[in-house]
Scaffold this motif. Structure first.
Motif, PDB file in Angstrom:
ATOM      1  N   VAL A 159       0.844  -1.204   0.000  1.00  0.00           N
ATOM      2  CA  VAL A 159       0.000   0.000   0.000  1.00  0.00           C
ATOM      3  C   VAL A 159       0.875   1.249   0.000  1.00  0.00           C
ATOM      4  CG1 VAL A 159      -1.647   1.341   1.366  1.00  0.00           C
ATOM      5  CG2 VAL A 159      -1.986  -1.106   1.070  1.00  0.00           C
ATOM      6  N   GLN A 160       1.950   1.226   0.781  1.00  0.00           N
ATOM      7  CA  GLN A 160       2.868   2.363   0.789  1.00  0.00           C
ATOM      8  C   GLN A 160       3.525   2.539  -0.573  1.00  0.00           C
ATOM      9  OE1 GLN A 160       5.295   1.113   4.139  1.00  0.00           O
ATOM     10  NE2 GLN A 160       4.402   2.676   5.449  1.00  0.00           N
ATOM     11  N   ARG A 161       3.849   1.438  -1.217  1.00  0.00           N
ATOM     12  CA  ARG A 161       4.450   1.519  -2.554  1.00  0.00           C
ATOM     13  C   ARG A 161       3.496   2.218  -3.530  1.00  0.00           C
ATOM     14  NH1 ARG A 161       3.837  -1.682  -6.997  1.00  0.00           N
ATOM     15  NH2 ARG A 161       2.690  -3.260  -5.828  1.00  0.00           N
ATOM     16  N   ILE A 162       2.224   1.836  -3.478  1.00  0.00           N
ATOM     17  CA  ILE A 162       1.245   2.452  -4.369  1.00  0.00           C
ATOM     18  C   ILE A 162       1.067   3.934  -4.033  1.00  0.00           C
ATOM     19  CG2 ILE A 162      -1.140   2.388  -5.165  1.00  0.00           C
ATOM     20  CD1 ILE A 162       0.581   0.040  -6.080  1.00  0.00           C
ATOM     21  N   LEU A 163       1.036   4.268  -2.761  1.00  0.00           N
ATOM     22  CA  LEU A 163       0.897   5.667  -2.369  1.00  0.00           C
ATOM     23  C   LEU A 163       2.096   6.482  -2.838  1.00  0.00           C
ATOM     24  CD1 LEU A 163      -0.552   5.263   1.241  1.00  0.00           C
ATOM     25  CD2 LEU A 163      -1.758   6.074  -0.782  1.00  0.00           C
ATOM     26  N   HIS A 164       3.282   5.905  -2.762  1.00  0.00           N
ATOM     27  CA  HIS A 164       4.477   6.595  -3.258  1.00  0.00           C
ATOM     28  C   HIS A 164       4.342   6.882  -4.748  1.00  0.00           C
ATOM     29  CE1 HIS A 164       7.021   4.711   0.214  1.00  0.00           C
ATOM     30  NE2 HIS A 164       6.102   5.549   0.634  1.00  0.00           N
ATOM     31  N   GLN A 165       3.819   5.919  -5.486  1.00  0.00           N
ATOM     32  CA  GLN A 165       3.652   6.097  -6.929  1.00  0.00           C
ATOM     33  C   GLN A 165       2.601   7.160  -7.225  1.00  0.00           C
ATOM     34  OE1 GLN A 165       2.779   2.280  -8.651  1.00  0.00           O
ATOM     35  NE2 GLN A 165       4.724   1.375  -8.056  1.00  0.00           N
ATOM     36  N   ARG A 166       1.524   7.151  -6.480  1.00  0.00           N
ATOM     37  CA  ARG A 166       0.447   8.109  -6.738  1.00  0.00           C
ATOM     38  C   ARG A 166       0.869   9.535  -6.434  1.00  0.00           C
ATOM     39  NH1 ARG A 166      -5.365   5.449  -4.937  1.00  0.00           N
ATOM     40  NH2 ARG A 166      -5.317   3.720  -6.427  1.00  0.00           N
ATOM     41  N   ALA A 167       1.813   9.684  -5.514  1.00  0.00           N
ATOM     42  CA  ALA A 167       2.268  11.037  -5.183  1.00  0.00           C
ATOM     43  C   ALA A 167       3.035  11.678  -6.329  1.00  0.00           C
ATOM     44  CB  ALA A 167       3.147  10.997  -3.927  1.00  0.00           C
ATOM     45  N   LEU A 168       3.477  10.868  -7.297  1.00  0.00           N
ATOM     46  CA  LEU A 168       4.230  11.402  -8.429  1.00  0.00           C
ATOM     47  C   LEU A 168       3.349  12.173  -9.395  1.00  0.00           C
ATOM     48  CD1 LEU A 168       6.423   8.247  -9.182  1.00  0.00           C
ATOM     49  CD2 LEU A 168       7.165  10.358  -8.067  1.00  0.00           C
ATOM     50  N   ASP A 169       2.079  11.833  -9.436  1.00  0.00           N
ATOM     51  CA  ASP A 169       1.170  12.461 -10.410  1.00  0.00           C
ATOM     52  C   ASP A 169      -0.234  12.434  -9.836  1.00  0.00           C
ATOM     53  OD1 ASP A 169      -0.497  13.119 -12.588  1.00  0.00           O
ATOM     54  OD2 ASP A 169       1.007  12.420 -14.005  1.00  0.00           O
ATOM     55  N   VAL A 170      -0.865  13.592  -9.791  1.00  0.00           N
ATOM     56  CA  VAL A 170      -2.190  13.694  -9.174  1.00  0.00           C
ATOM     57  C   VAL A 170      -3.209  12.842  -9.915  1.00  0.00           C
ATOM     58  CG1 VAL A 170      -2.900  15.700 -10.512  1.00  0.00           C
ATOM     59  CG2 VAL A 170      -3.861  15.350  -8.250  1.00  0.00           C
ATOM     60  N   LYS A 171      -2.971  12.574 -11.201  1.00  0.00           N
ATOM     61  CA  LYS A 171      -3.922  11.788 -11.979  1.00  0.00           C
ATOM     62  C   LYS A 171      -3.861  10.305 -11.649  1.00  0.00           C
ATOM     63  CE  LYS A 171      -4.067  15.086 -15.780  1.00  0.00           C
ATOM     64  NZ  LYS A 171      -3.777  15.342 -17.198  1.00  0.00           N
ATOM     65  N   LEU A 172      -2.840   9.892 -10.904  1.00  0.00           N
ATOM     66  CA  LEU A 172      -2.756   8.500 -10.496  1.00  0.00           C
ATOM     67  C   LEU A 172      -3.585   8.229  -9.251  1.00  0.00           C
ATOM     68  CD1 LEU A 172       1.031   7.737 -11.088  1.00  0.00           C
ATOM     69  CD2 LEU A 172      -0.907   7.360 -12.611  1.00  0.00           C
ATOM     70  N   ASP A 173      -4.172   9.269  -8.687  1.00  0.00           N
ATOM     71  CA  ASP A 173      -5.061   9.116  -7.537  1.00  0.00           C
ATOM     72  C   ASP A 173      -6.489   9.364  -8.018  1.00  0.00           C
ATOM     73  OD1 ASP A 173      -6.570   9.362  -5.178  1.00  0.00           O
ATOM     74  OD2 ASP A 173      -4.823  10.041  -4.059  1.00  0.00           O
ATOM     75  N   PRO A 174      -7.263   8.303  -8.272  1.00  0.00           N
ATOM     76  CA  PRO A 174      -8.603   8.481  -8.866  1.00  0.00           C
ATOM     77  C   PRO A 174      -9.517   9.359  -8.037  1.00  0.00           C
ATOM     78  CG  PRO A 174      -7.947   6.162  -8.851  1.00  0.00           C
ATOM     79  CD  PRO A 174      -6.956   6.898  -8.026  1.00  0.00           C
ATOM     80  N   GLU A 175      -9.511   9.162  -6.719  1.00  0.00           N
ATOM     81  CA  GLU A 175     -10.406   9.937  -5.856  1.00  0.00           C
ATOM     82  C   GLU A 175     -10.044  11.414  -5.889  1.00  0.00           C
ATOM     83  OE1 GLU A 175     -13.743   9.764  -3.219  1.00  0.00           O
ATOM     84  OE2 GLU A 175     -12.820   8.354  -4.607  1.00  0.00           O
ATOM     85  N   LEU A 176      -8.761  11.692  -5.849  1.00  0.00           N
ATOM     86  CA  LEU A 176      -8.305  13.080  -5.870  1.00  0.00           C
ATOM     87  C   LEU A 176      -8.675  13.745  -7.186  1.00  0.00           C
ATOM     88  CD1 LEU A 176      -6.647  15.299  -4.420  1.00  0.00           C
ATOM     89  CD2 LEU A 176      -4.629  14.407  -5.572  1.00  0.00           C
ATOM     90  N   GLN A 177      -8.448  13.069  -8.279  1.00  0.00           N
ATOM     91  CA  GLN A 177      -8.757  13.669  -9.580  1.00  0.00           C
ATOM     92  C   GLN A 177     -10.255  13.877  -9.754  1.00  0.00           C
ATOM     93  OE1 GLN A 177      -8.240  11.402 -13.143  1.00  0.00           O
ATOM     94  NE2 GLN A 177      -7.535  13.153 -14.309  1.00  0.00           N
ATOM     95  N   ARG A 178     -11.053  12.907  -9.290  1.00  0.00           N
ATOM     96  CA  ARG A 178     -12.499  13.007  -9.472  1.00  0.00           C
ATOM     97  C   ARG A 178     -13.069  14.175  -8.674  1.00  0.00           C
ATOM     98  NH1 ARG A 178     -16.906  11.219  -6.740  1.00  0.00           N
ATOM     99  NH2 ARG A 178     -15.637  10.150  -5.175  1.00  0.00           N
ATOM    100  N   ARG A 179     -12.660  14.317  -7.436  1.00  0.00           N
ATOM    101  CA  ARG A 179     -13.235  15.362  -6.586  1.00  0.00           C
ATOM    102  C   ARG A 179     -12.644  16.739  -6.866  1.00  0.00           C
ATOM    103  NH1 ARG A 179     -14.232  13.130  -0.456  1.00  0.00           N
ATOM    104  NH2 ARG A 179     -15.192  11.139  -0.964  1.00  0.00           N
TER     105      ARG A 179
END
Length: 1196
Positions: A635-655
């Protein structure tokens, strides 16, 4: 119709004869026949008569309905195609000589020619009649018996009994007789066939096929691999190629697809007599029509269900040998020689080879089109791929991928369903055969290479393809272009198209093996070879490795784009990350209430599952229900990856879609969009603010999620924070370490900017500081409710602590752990003026005006404002004064002092409390071991303290009673937020000279006098009034790096030259103060130090005692003073004399001081004593001068 009935029956006879053994009575004859005619074994069709000889009474026919070539009427069993005159020229020109004796070899050679002009029309007609009659001639059965003698069973006799009436009816051409005999033979043959199949071939599936439709023969052809005898197997294979050479030879096909052929104009492909074998294009035409219908293209004709099944069945039966797909064979014959020359035919190997080379530049467009059509059929029914169906047959049955009763069979047959079902089994750790996985990978790669193989993509993404991605169809480029559109990089995308793309990524599952995505593989090959060479080729961790090197020097631009395009869709379904899914499947079931999914859907959306997982990843032990260690790492690995690009976080991009467009449209660099949202946190809409706040709160606990920041801070982490960075659980320690070491030499600009940004974000909400939130949450709720901003919470708690301390409260209201963390937060806030929003807002204009070239951080801007305090606007001046007041009470909050004097504090003040650090440093300021930079900083703070008694807490406490007693007029004129410019201290200095101060206050003023005597800058009033005079009279002394009282001495010596009255008065005050204590006059004290030791050692300092001692020694001719001391004393006497003239005594105390310090002190005292004595004697001798008052008057 008679021909159609005849064909399946004779094909059945062919297959039965290939599966049975001759009866005992026939064995010897058969053997003798082969022995007598050895060419029979070599040429199994050699005994088959020519088309006309087989039926003398029948008219000659051709598929086109026209006349054909006239054939010689021969009944010899040795009749050969090679001997026919109409084909002799073509045979000599096109076929090798060694094949002439084998009719099937000649037939295969001639019918496989690509161009219709290669073979004469009469020869074409001869070939067609020969193929038709060959499949209907009963004598062919005897040949099959000879060829398949090792496979034929004991039931062969039944076949020969059935053949006799068939031949009789055939020769007489009596149709009723023929139909009757065919029906009987069909029934008996099917029974015999099923028995032989079950007994020898174990083909149980064929028993379930519908009888009388030609499917049973197809089933046997499909299972011919079970025939062990090589000659028999090859014989059936050759006959299969004959059947598939023309759609009219496939029984039932014409009847079921007649209408569709006419509507689709597929019949117009036929060229009649010229090119009989081109009828394979009719099937290709129908296949294309089927594809158009699936893609819902404009004008697509709905093909009847029966015809659809026939088309798919033909495609399925031709799946093992590409010769059987006549259209594809002719279209790709040259390409096969070019790309797949060494590939053996059979089991779909040539198909796969051609598929792999489909996008090569040398591949002909016609072949590419034919291959694409076949791939589209495979996408609709996986059985059209022989190798895939064969390799995965047992796995499909094992994992019940066709057992969903709620799903139509048509969908179960789709390639996508097979891939999803078996991929889910692999993700769950089930065993799927390596052969099946290899086939799956080939077809997953195929789906990623060519978007057109997915009907949903073609249907729903048509406008996107035309608008953004035209001309990019090869090697997966169009698909990646669509993925880029889906990311929002090239405009909006239709929701249906987005879903189709997500579905395709699920089917292809490139997250399991990056090589499936050819575009990504080619773009990232160099990066993988350099940055990820330690990882096994094809390992899922390759993608994670690439993400770790995103935005680094090793990453290339093309790879960066392809990687982000793919990761965008992987991030929206946690199952597409096989490592995450495998490690967290149990946790998802336990904590997120996910039920066992049936390989195709799930009760909870994939995005919600990951949100649930990361909420549990950072729970404390007290909160319970935490993730397993392995799952948390992923989970931490995925969070590290998502922090690289806001579009990799679906919830963040949607809201935050609206806010991103509103506030951050110009922020295009890596990581800037999230920083932008954090900067505008107060301006965001509620939903976006919540998700950004939660993410920021999560980052405060584990700053390693910020992969870009960690990458930038790697040097300082390795040098100063490696111990906390190695911890599995961060809990905010790493960020605290980075803040503390923000100004180390290893700190680069990117890291410093990132750390400062995080500090600025933290001040917006105390929850964003994990350690502070953990330590002070209860205190905030109790003492500072309804306060959200961190800076306000810090001020609230700090004020509470300070009030409790000043009031000597028995018990502090703020807990110990909170007070400790509060100290850390206060120190961090003092480092950058931006961390104190009210101060920053108040001084922003002054910063731009006076400190525009000063960098933020390291408290440099605050220091600049302090140095330019007299030029500040009133609002900023008040804030700076308040800040200095706090820092003087608690020097640990003085960031610059603590930073510059860090080592000196360790050397001199280890035992001092935090609030006494500055006092300790001042006491050791003149030590030889004192660092010059620290000494300079101490001097700055002394100058600040002397501007106002309120900035000197020690003096303020010592002179608490003296200040209002002697200096009240000055206090009455003062304001709360402005300095008094040293007026109160000057007032106390004068009272010190008069010896009227309390002991404690006197001690503190003495220290101030001694310090300011060495450095004129410590006397604010002297600086204010004498700046010009110093520049004019004492420039060299003022420019000296080390101040030792030379400027004051210069002003004293040049007292007569001073023009400004204010300055002259200050110098006279210095002279007056020096009379009170020799320590206040450093030049005189240095010159007379030895004499004081010898002449005045027993006299305590203070109250002018040692000065009086030196004056007496100067008057005493018996005492010999040092020349320098004697000279300085004489100078002082002259100065005091002049001072007495210029500034007469203002009171009795001044008069007494002047007398006591006068060189004629003894004379003056003698005269005064004589006068007093004279008055006393006169009183004794002359009586009183006043009139005596009577007692009566007193009593009134």
């Amino acid at each position: 119709m008679a021909d159609c009935v005849r064909v399946p029956l004779l094909l059945l006879l062919l297959s039965v004869s290939a599966s049975l053994r001759p009866a005992a009575g026939q064995n010897n004859g058969g053997a003798a026949k082969i022995a007598a005619k050895p060419e029979m074994a070599q040429n199994p069709a050699a005994g088959a008569p020519g088309p006309a000889a087989a039926n003398p009474a029948a008219p000659e026919r051709s598929p086109g309905g026209g006349g054909g070539a006239s054939l010689p009427r021969r009944r010899s069993t040795g009749w050969k195609l090679a001997e026919e005159a109409v084909c002799r020229d073509d045979l000599i020109r096109l076929c090798p000589k060694h094949s002439w004796n084998n009719n099937l070899a000649v037939l295969e050679c001639l019918q496989d020619k690509k161009e219709e002009t290669e073979i004469a029309a009469e020869c074409n007609h001869l070939l067609w009649n020969y193929k038709l009659n060959l499949t209907t001639d009963p004598k062919f059965e005897s040949v099959a018996v000879e060829v398949c003698k090792t496979t034929i069973s004991e039931a062969n006799g039944y076949v020969f009994l059935s053949v006799v009436p068939l031949v009789e009816c055939f020769l007489t051409s009596h149709s009723l007789c023929l139909l009757s005999v065919l029906a009987q033979l069909l029934t008996r043959t099917i029974l015999l066939l099923l028995t032989a199949a079950r007994r020898f071939l174990s083909i149980k599936e064929c028993a379930a096929e519908e009888l009388g439709k030609g499917y049973l023969v197809s089933c046997l052809v499909d299972h011919r691999s079970n025939i062990s005898d090589y000659q028999c197997n090859q014989y059936i294979t050759k006959m299969t190629s004959i059947i598939f050479s023309d759609y009219r030879l496939i029984c039932g096909f014409m009847d079921k697809c007649h209408d569709d052929i006419n509507v689709l104009h597929c019949g117009s492909i036929s060229t009649g007599e010229k090119d009989v074998h081109s009828q394979g294009e009719v099937i290709a035409c129908l296949e294309k029509g089927l594809v158009r219908e699936a893609e819902e293209q404009v004008g697509a004709h709905p093909i009847k269900e029966e015809c659809k099944k026939s088309i798919m069945r033909v495609a399925e039966l031709s799946s093992d040998d590409f010769h059987l797909d006549r259209y594809l064979y002719f279209a790709c014959r040259e390409d096969r020689e070019r790309f797949c020359e060494s590939t053996l035919a059979g089991e779909g190997r040539v198909y796969k080879c051609l598929f792999n080379h489909k996008f090569e530049e040398a591949m002909s467009e016609r072949c590419r089109e034919a291959l694409t059509t076949r791939q589209k059929l495979i996408a609709q029914d996986y059985k059209v791929s022989y190798s895939l169906a064969k390799a995965c047959k047992s796995d499909l049955r094992k994992y019940r991928c066709s057992a969903d009763s709620n799903m139509p069979r048509a969908r179960e047959a789709r390639l996508s369903y097979l891939l999803l079902c078996l991929e889910s089994a692999v993700h769950r750790g089930r065993v799927v055969s390596g052969e099946c996985q290899g086939e799956m990978m080939d077809y997953r790669r195929m789906l990623m290479e060519d978007f057109s193989l997915s009907p949903e993509i073609v249907l729903h993404c048509r406008s996107e393809i035309e608008g953004h991605c035209s001309g990019l169809h090869r090697k997966g480029r169009t698909l990646h272009c669509l993925m880029r559109v889906g990311r929002g990089d090239m405009g909006a995308i239709d929701a249906n198209c987005q879903r189709a793309l997500q579905t395709l990524i699920q089917e292809a599952d490139p997250g399991a093996d990056y090589r499936i995505d050819r575009a990504l593989n080619e773009a990232c090959e160099s990066v993988i070879q350099t940055a990820c060479k330690h990882i096994r080729n094809g390992d899922p961790m390759i993608l994670s490795c690439l993400m770790e090197h995103l935005y680094t020097e090793k990453m290339v631009e093309d790879c960066e784009h392809r990687l982000l395009e793919l990761q965008y869709f992987i991030a929206r379904d946690w199952k597409l990350d096989p490592i995450l899914y495998r490690k967290c499947q149990g946790d998802a079931s336990r904590l997120c209430h996910t039920h066992g999914w049936n390989e195709t859907n799930e009760m909870m959306p994939p995005g919600a599952i990951f949100s649930c997982l990361y909420r549990h990843a950072y729970r404390s032990v007290e909160q319970g229900r935490r993730l397993s260690r392995d799952c948390k790492v992923e989970v931490q690995r995925i969070l590290h990856q998502r922090a690289l690009d806001v579009k990799l976080d679906p919830e963040l991009q949607r809201r935050c879609m609206t806010d991103l467009g509103k506030w951050c449209s110009e922020k295009t660099e890596a990581g800037q969009e999230l920083e932008c949202l954090q900067d505008h946190l107060e301006d965001l809409v509620s939903d976006c603010r919540d998700v950004v706040g939660n993410l920021t709160e999560l980052e405060s606990e584990d700053i390693q999620i910020e992969a870009l920041l960690m990458r930038a801070c790697e040097p300082v982490i390795q040098a100063h924070c490696h111990e906390v960075s190695d911890n599995q659980i961060d809990t905010g320690d790493l960020m605290e370490c980075l803040v503390q070491n923000k100004h180390q030499k290893e700190m680069n600009e990117k890291c410093a900017v990132g750390v400062t940004h995080f500090q600025l974000i933290q001040i917006k909400d105390f929850r964003f500081s994990y350690k502070f939130k953990t330590a002070c949450k209860e205190d905030v709720l109790k003492l500072c409710p309804n306060i959200k901003k961190k800076v306000d919470v810090v001020i609230c708690l700090s004020t509470t602590v300070r009030n409790d301390t000043l009031q000597d409260a028995k018990e502090q209201r703020v807990s110990v752990k909170c007070r400790k963390q509060l100290r850390v937060e206060e120190v961090e806030m003092s480092e950058d003026i931006r961390l104190e929003p009210e101060l920053y807002d108040s001084c922003k204009q002054d910063i731009n005006k006076l400190c525009q070239n000063v960098a933020f951080g390291n408290a440099q801007v605050i220091e600049c404002l302090k140095e330019n305090k007299r030029h500040l606007a009133p609002r900023c001046h008040q804030r700076i004064f308040k800040l200095q007041e706090v820092e003087m009470v608690d020097p640990e909050l003085d960031y610059q002092l603590m930073r510059v004097c860090k080592h000196m504090i360790r050397r001199f003040c280890t035992e001092s409390e935090g609030k006494n650090v500055l006092q300790c440093l001042k006491q050791n300021k003149n030590s030889e071991l004192m660092d010059p930079k620290c000494k300079q900083m101490i001097t700055k703070r002394q100058i600040t303290q002397n501007t106002d008694y309120r900035l000197n807490p020690v003096l303020r406490k010592a002179c608490k009673a003296d200040i209002p007693k002697f200096c009240q007029p000055i206090l009455n004129k003062a304001t709360a937020d402005s300095e008094l410019e040293g007026q109160v201290i000057s007032c106390l200095k004068l009272k010190y000279a008069d010896q009227r101060l309390s002991p404690d206050c006197e001690d503190q003023i003495r220290v101030i006098l001694q310090e300011s005597a060495l450095d004129y800058r410590l006397d604010p009033q002297l600086q204010i009034h004498c700046t010009q005079e110093i520049s004019r009279l004492c420039p060299e002394e003022a420019a000296a790096q080390e101040q030792t009282g030379q400027v004051e001495e210069c002003l004293k010596v040049n007292l007569l030259k001073i023009k400004q009255e204010g300055c002259k008065k200050e110098v006279l005050n210095m002279l007056k103060e020096s009379k009170a204590d020799i320590f206040v006059d450093p030049v005189l004290h240095t010159a007379c130090a030895l004499d004081i030791k010898h002449q005045c050692a027993a006299i305590p300092p203070g109250k002018g005692r040692q000065m009086s001692c030196l004056m007496e020694a100067l008057q005493d001719k018996r005492v010999r003073l040092q020349p320098e001391c004697k000279k300085r004393l004489q100078d002082r006497i002259d100065m005091w004399s002049y001072a007495a003239k210029v500034a007469p005594a203002e009171g009795f105390s001044d008069l007494a001081m002047q007398v006591m310090t006068s060189p004629s002190k003894n004379y003056i005292l003698t005269v005064i004593g004589a006068g007093v004595a004279l008055l006393f004697l006169m009183g004794l001798l002359c009586g009183r001068f006043t009139k005596r008052v009577t007692q009566e008057l007193k009593d009134r």
